[in-house]
Design an enzyme around this catalytic site. Structure first.
Site, PDB file in Angstrom:
ATOM      1  N   GLY A  33      48.861  45.994 -10.909  1.00 61.27           N
ATOM      2  CA  GLY A  33      47.919  45.913  -9.783  1.00 61.27           C
ATOM      3  C   GLY A  33      48.424  44.917  -8.746  1.00 61.27           C
ATOM      4  N   HIS A  34      48.787  43.714  -9.212  1.00 58.76           N
ATOM      5  CA  HIS A  34      49.353  42.710  -8.305  1.00 58.76           C
ATOM      6  C   HIS A  34      50.639  43.241  -7.658  1.00 58.76           C
ATOM      7  CE1 HIS A  34      47.365  39.932 -11.389  1.00 58.76           C
ATOM      8  NE2 HIS A  34      46.783  39.563 -10.258  1.00 58.76           N
TER       9      HIS A  34
HETATM   10  P1  AMP Z   1      43.796  37.809  -9.119  1.00 57.21           P
HETATM   11  O1  AMP Z   1      45.141  37.351  -9.616  1.00 57.21           O
HETATM   12  O2  AMP Z   1      42.932  38.403 -10.175  1.00 57.21           O
HETATM   13  O3  AMP Z   1      43.120  36.771  -8.255  1.00 57.21           O
HETATM   14  O4  AMP Z   1      44.107  39.032  -8.135  1.00 57.21           O
HETATM   15  C1  AMP Z   1      44.975  38.906  -7.039  1.00 57.21           C
HETATM   16  C2  AMP Z   1      44.894  40.150  -6.195  1.00 57.21           C
HETATM   17  O5  AMP Z   1      45.270  41.289  -6.977  1.00 57.21           O
HETATM   18  C3  AMP Z   1      43.479  40.430  -5.671  1.00 57.21           C
HETATM   19  O6  AMP Z   1      43.571  40.928  -4.336  1.00 57.21           O
HETATM   20  C4  AMP Z   1      42.983  41.502  -6.616  1.00 57.21           C
HETATM   21  O7  AMP Z   1      41.995  42.331  -6.058  1.00 57.21           O
HETATM   22  C5  AMP Z   1      44.267  42.274  -6.865  1.00 57.21           C
HETATM   23  N1  AMP Z   1      44.165  43.055  -8.097  1.00 57.21           N
HETATM   24  C6  AMP Z   1      43.837  42.595  -9.334  1.00 57.21           C
HETATM   25  N2  AMP Z   1      43.782  43.625 -10.218  1.00 57.21           N
HETATM   26  C7  AMP Z   1      44.089  44.747  -9.524  1.00 57.21           C
HETATM   27  C8  AMP Z   1      44.201  46.131  -9.865  1.00 57.21           C
HETATM   28  N3  AMP Z   1      43.986  46.572 -11.093  1.00 57.21           N
HETATM   29  N4  AMP Z   1      44.527  47.008  -8.887  1.00 57.21           N
HETATM   30  C9  AMP Z   1      44.742  46.564  -7.611  1.00 57.21           C
HETATM   31  N5  AMP Z   1      44.659  45.284  -7.224  1.00 57.21           N
HETATM   32  C10 AMP Z   1      44.331  44.379  -8.164  1.00 57.21           C
END
Ligand code: AMP
Length: 281
Positions: A33-34
Site C-alpha cells: 500500500g505504501h
Molecule cells: P501509515 O504508515 O499507516 O501512516 O500510512 C501512510 C500512508 O499509506 C497513508 O497515506 C495511508 O493511507 C497509506 N496506506 C496505508 N495502507 C494502505 C493501503 N492498504 N492501500 C493504500 N494506501 C495505504
C-alpha cells in the site's frame, strides 16, 4: 537515496533540488500500500521524498505506540527498489523538542467517525503533517484512500491553511483475500488474517446491494454488521454511511456520493476499511 535524520540536512537537500517534489509520509512497517504511493510519486514527480516517523501525538494512551511495527532496515530495502531521492526518518527530539507547545487541528471533520473513538488522533495527524509539509515543501503529496477520513482532513487543512500542495489520493491495496494492507496486520496470525477477509467481503456485498438499488442506510448497515459478526473474532466499533465530503451520517440515499466506512476490533487489532459509492437515481 539520501538518508536524512536532521531537519537542517533536509532543508539543505530541499534547497538544492529543482522540479516537482512528491512526498509520501508514512509511519514505516512498509507494505505494498505504501509502495504504491511511492510508485505514484515516481510516476508523477521529478523527485520523491518518503518520511518514516511513528508520530506519538496521534496515538491515544491506550493504543499501540510502543509495539508499533518498526523495522527501518527492511523498509530501506523495500524503498531501494524505487526511485527515492530522500528518506527522512527523524527522532522524537527533532520533531517535538522540549517545550513544544503548538498544534494544528481541524474542527469539523476530525470529531466524526474515527474521531469519536480516537478523539485526539487527527490533531496529532494534522500537526505532524503540517510540520512535514513545512520541512519537505513538496509540490505533491500522496495519501491512501484506506484512511479515507484522514485524506479528507488533510485536504481540508491544505485548503484552510493555503498549503500550495497537490494532494493525490490513491486506491486501497489489498491482500489476496481482500483484507486492506496495514502495518498493523502484522499483529494477526496467518489464520486470523485469512478470517479478517470477512471485513472486505461484507463491504463488497454491501456495494452490490447498493448497486442493485437498495437505498435504506439502516438495511445496508445492518447487513454489514451481521456479516462481520458472523466471524466470532469480530467486534464492531462503527459502521457508517456518510456524505463523502461532510462525513455526516446519510439518512436517505438519494443523489449523493457516500463513504461507507467500518472500524472493527478483530482478534487484538483494530481494522478499518471503506468504499465510496455514487447514488444516481
Ligand atoms: P501509515 O504508515 O499507516 O501512516 O500510512 C501512510 C500512508 O499509506 C497513508 O497515506 C495511508 O493511507 C497509506 N496506506 C496505508 N495502507 C494502505 C493501503 N492498504 N492501500 C493504500 N494506501 C495505504
Amino acid at each position: 537515496m539520501n538518508m536524512i535524520t536532521k531537519i537542517d540536512e533536509l532543508r539543505k537537500w530541499r534547497n538544492a533540488v529543482s522540479g516537482t517534489v512528491g512526498f509520501v509520509p508514512t509511519m514505516g512497517g512498509l507494505h505494498d500500500g505504501h509502495l504504491s504511493l511511492v510508485k505514484a510519486s515516481n510516476d508523477t514527480c521529478d523527485n520523491t521524498v518518503v518520511s518514516i516517523y511513528v508520530n506519538p501525538a496521534q496515538f491515544s494512551p491506550n493504543e499501540d505506540l510502543s509495539n508499533y511495527p518498526r523495522d527501518l532496515q527492511t523498509d530501506i530495502e523495500k524503498l531501494d527498489k524505487y526511485s527515492v531521492d530522500a528518506l527522512f526518518f527523524p527522532d522524537d527530539r527533532q520533531m517535538y523538542p522540549n517545550g513544544f507547545s503548538t498544534s494544528v487541528s481541524e474542527s469539523q471533520l476530525s470529531s466524526k467517525l474515527e474521531g469519536k473513538s480516537r478523539p485526539t488522533h487527527f490533531a496529532g495527524v494534522t500537526t505532524i503533517v503540517s510540520k512535514l509539509f513545512n520541512l519537505v515543501n513538496p509540490t505533491h503529496a500522496f495519501f491512501g484512500k484506506k484512511d479515507a477520513q484522514q485524506l479528507r482532513v488533510i485536504q481540508k487543512m491544505v485548503t484552510d491553511l493555503n498549503f500550495d500542495i497537490n494532494i493525490i489520493p490513491y486506491d486501497i491495496v489489498r491482500e489476496t483475500n481482500g483484507l486492506a494492507m496495514s502495518s498493523r496486520n502484522k499483529y494477526l496470525s496467518s489464520e486470523e488474517r485469512r478470517r479478517a477477509g470477512i471485513l472486505n467481503e461484507a463491504l463488497t456485498k454491501a456495494r452490490e446491494l447498493l448497486g442493485q438499488g437498495e437505498r435504506s442506510t439502516e438495511k445496508v448497515k445492518r447487513f454489514i454488521s451481521d456479516k462481520i459478526l458472523s466471524e466470532p473474532l469480530s467486534k464492531i466499533d462503527y459502521v457508517s454511511i456518510a456524505d463523502h465530503m461532510t462525513l455526516d451520517e446519510a439518512s436517505d440515499l438519494v443523489q449523493s456520493d457516500v463513504l461507507v466506512s467500518v472500524a472493527i476490533f478483530f482478534a487484538k487489532v483494530r481494522l478499518i476499511d471503506n468504499f465510496e459509492f455514487m447514488i444516481r437515481d
